[in-house]
Write a protein that holds these residues in place. Sequence first.
Motif, PDB file in Angstrom:
ATOM      1  N   THR A 273       4.892   6.137  -5.991  1.00  0.00           N
ATOM      2  CA  THR A 273       5.701   6.458  -4.823  1.00  0.00           C
ATOM      3  C   THR A 273       6.417   7.769  -5.123  1.00  0.00           C
ATOM      4  OG1 THR A 273       7.650   5.349  -5.689  1.00  0.00           O
ATOM      5  CG2 THR A 273       6.158   3.987  -4.392  1.00  0.00           C
ATOM      6  N   ASN A 274       7.130   8.278  -4.134  1.00  0.00           N
ATOM      7  CA  ASN A 274       7.923   9.502  -4.319  1.00  0.00           C
ATOM      8  C   ASN A 274       9.267   9.215  -3.663  1.00  0.00           C
ATOM      9  OD1 ASN A 274       7.882  12.345  -5.150  1.00  0.00           O
ATOM     10  ND2 ASN A 274       8.085  12.816  -2.968  1.00  0.00           N
ATOM     11  N   VAL A 275      10.330   9.188  -4.449  1.00  0.00           N
ATOM     12  CA  VAL A 275      11.627   8.777  -3.883  1.00  0.00           C
ATOM     13  C   VAL A 275      12.740   9.745  -4.267  1.00  0.00           C
ATOM     14  CG1 VAL A 275      11.123   6.308  -3.716  1.00  0.00           C
ATOM     15  CG2 VAL A 275      12.073   7.206  -5.823  1.00  0.00           C
TER      16      VAL A 275
ATOM     17  N   HIS B 182      15.635  -3.099  -7.576  1.00  0.00           N
ATOM     18  CA  HIS B 182      15.398  -1.782  -8.191  1.00  0.00           C
ATOM     19  C   HIS B 182      16.492  -1.406  -9.187  1.00  0.00           C
ATOM     20  CE1 HIS B 182      11.853  -1.076  -5.842  1.00  0.00           C
ATOM     21  NE2 HIS B 182      12.506  -1.253  -4.711  1.00  0.00           N
ATOM     22  N   GLY B 183      17.359  -2.392  -9.548  1.00  0.00           N
ATOM     23  CA  GLY B 183      18.266  -2.157 -10.671  1.00  0.00           C
ATOM     24  C   GLY B 183      19.738  -2.014 -10.352  1.00  0.00           C
TER      25      GLY B 183
ATOM     26  N   ALA C  68      11.498  -0.029   1.247  1.00  0.00           N
ATOM     27  CA  ALA C  68      10.792  -1.309   1.413  1.00  0.00           C
ATOM     28  C   ALA C  68       9.350  -1.235   0.920  1.00  0.00           C
ATOM     29  CB  ALA C  68      10.819  -1.725   2.887  1.00  0.00           C
ATOM     30  N   GLU C  69       8.811  -0.016   0.778  1.00  0.00           N
ATOM     31  CA  GLU C  69       7.417   0.146   0.343  1.00  0.00           C
ATOM     32  C   GLU C  69       7.303   0.456  -1.150  1.00  0.00           C
ATOM     33  OE1 GLU C  69       5.016  -0.369   2.511  1.00  0.00           O
ATOM     34  OE2 GLU C  69       6.428  -0.597   4.163  1.00  0.00           O
TER      35      GLU C  69
ATOM     36  N   ALA D 197       0.860  -1.188   0.000  1.00  0.00           N
ATOM     37  CA  ALA D 197       0.000   0.000   0.000  1.00  0.00           C
ATOM     38  C   ALA D 197       0.893   1.235   0.000  1.00  0.00           C
ATOM     39  CB  ALA D 197      -0.870  -0.017   1.237  1.00  0.00           C
ATOM     40  N   THR D 198       0.490   2.308  -0.691  1.00  0.00           N
ATOM     41  CA  THR D 198       1.301   3.528  -0.693  1.00  0.00           C
ATOM     42  C   THR D 198       1.198   4.171   0.696  1.00  0.00           C
ATOM     43  OG1 THR D 198       0.606   3.840  -2.969  1.00  0.00           O
ATOM     44  CG2 THR D 198       1.707   5.697  -1.904  1.00  0.00           C
ATOM     45  N   PRO D 199       2.319   4.313   1.417  1.00  0.00           N
ATOM     46  CA  PRO D 199       2.186   4.953   2.729  1.00  0.00           C
ATOM     47  C   PRO D 199       2.002   6.459   2.582  1.00  0.00           C
ATOM     48  CG  PRO D 199       4.451   4.207   2.364  1.00  0.00           C
ATOM     49  CD  PRO D 199       3.691   3.935   1.105  1.00  0.00           C
ATOM     50  N   ASP D 200       1.365   7.048   3.581  1.00  0.00           N
ATOM     51  CA  ASP D 200       1.056   8.479   3.517  1.00  0.00           C
ATOM     52  C   ASP D 200       2.259   9.289   4.013  1.00  0.00           C
ATOM     53  OD1 ASP D 200      -0.188  10.867   3.281  1.00  0.00           O
ATOM     54  OD2 ASP D 200      -1.514  10.604   5.000  1.00  0.00           O
ATOM     55  N   LEU D 201       3.361   9.211   3.282  1.00  0.00           N
ATOM     56  CA  LEU D 201       4.600   9.910   3.646  1.00  0.00           C
ATOM     57  C   LEU D 201       5.106  10.638   2.412  1.00  0.00           C
ATOM     58  CD1 LEU D 201       6.408   6.908   5.396  1.00  0.00           C
ATOM     59  CD2 LEU D 201       5.490   8.947   6.536  1.00  0.00           C
TER      60      LEU D 201
END
Length: 316
Positions: free
Chosen positions: A84-86, A155-156, A17-18, A7-11
Amino acid sequence: MFKTDPATPDLFITPVAEVFIRNHLESHPRLDRAAWSLTVEGLVERPVRLDFPAVLGLPQTRFTAVHECFGNPLHPTVPTRAVTNVEWSGVPLSAVLELAGPLPEARHLLLEGADTGDFGGESGVRYLKDLPLDEARSGVVLAHTMNGEPLHPDHGYPLRAVAPLMFGTNSVKWLTRIVLAADRPDHIFTTRLYTRVLPGESEARPVREKDVCSKLLSPGDGSAVPAGSRELAGYAWSSTEVTSVEVAVDDGDWQPAALDRRGPDPSWQRFRLRHDLAPGPHRIRCRATDSAGRVQPLTGDRNAVHEIHVVAEPAV
Ligand code: MTE
């Protein structure tokens, strides 16, 4: 083909890990950084081969960006909302291209990953994407960290492309080869899949630029919340800045939500609206508009308005 999404966390920044993982092919390479290299070849003055220390020796950049999966290319209008936002760091692709010197007839850039396997009825396929050379040169970064940590193998690791304004499919993982060419390559992941006809257009174009989109994250979908004044919040994003987000509760009007500005990086933008939730079940929807005037459609496309359902419980 696709692993289940966390689930996309609200951060604002999504913990590694998400972050969702999307692998099209069976081999999920576990590359040895000491043995790894990246070649730049094709229509260049000087083909180059870079090892990892050589990549680290080039100018470095760091930025935060929305990382969003387009969805299943076999079902291009179905929303998946894997987003996501990374924070990434790495080398601008332009620095690598400068070493090789693209020839004037080079118009396209091919990014190739080390993974192989079967997909869409074809066997022994490599993961390959192509981008117009000018767009790639100005926008793509070759990243070696996610959120300050070396890329996770899924992730590559050790190096991947990141095209921050585009859908994740363009961000080739386990990058080992860059080829400059005059024409687009005909390939399952370039011309045969990951193409779509945008509203108002008649010709299919490659899946690149992100759509305008938004996602409600608080309260969580399916949750129970105390009745009364509640903050309804989430994130909105696009390839350009999002300029407004509206929220509707049940059959009520669309109400403008407070929205953070985007800032210099192509991150997602927080929106929030206080609303009095009467006891009982509620449907909550959000709809974003971007600075290009694009608005999320109500239904029928992959970026259709997001809707959640919550139950407001009366105080006892
Ligand atoms: N790169 C390679 N080499 N192989 C892949 O299957 N999947 C793409 C892209 N890059 C893929 C790839 C897709 S569809 C997406 S959405 C993103 O990687 C997902 O990146 P992530 O798994 O690191 O979240």
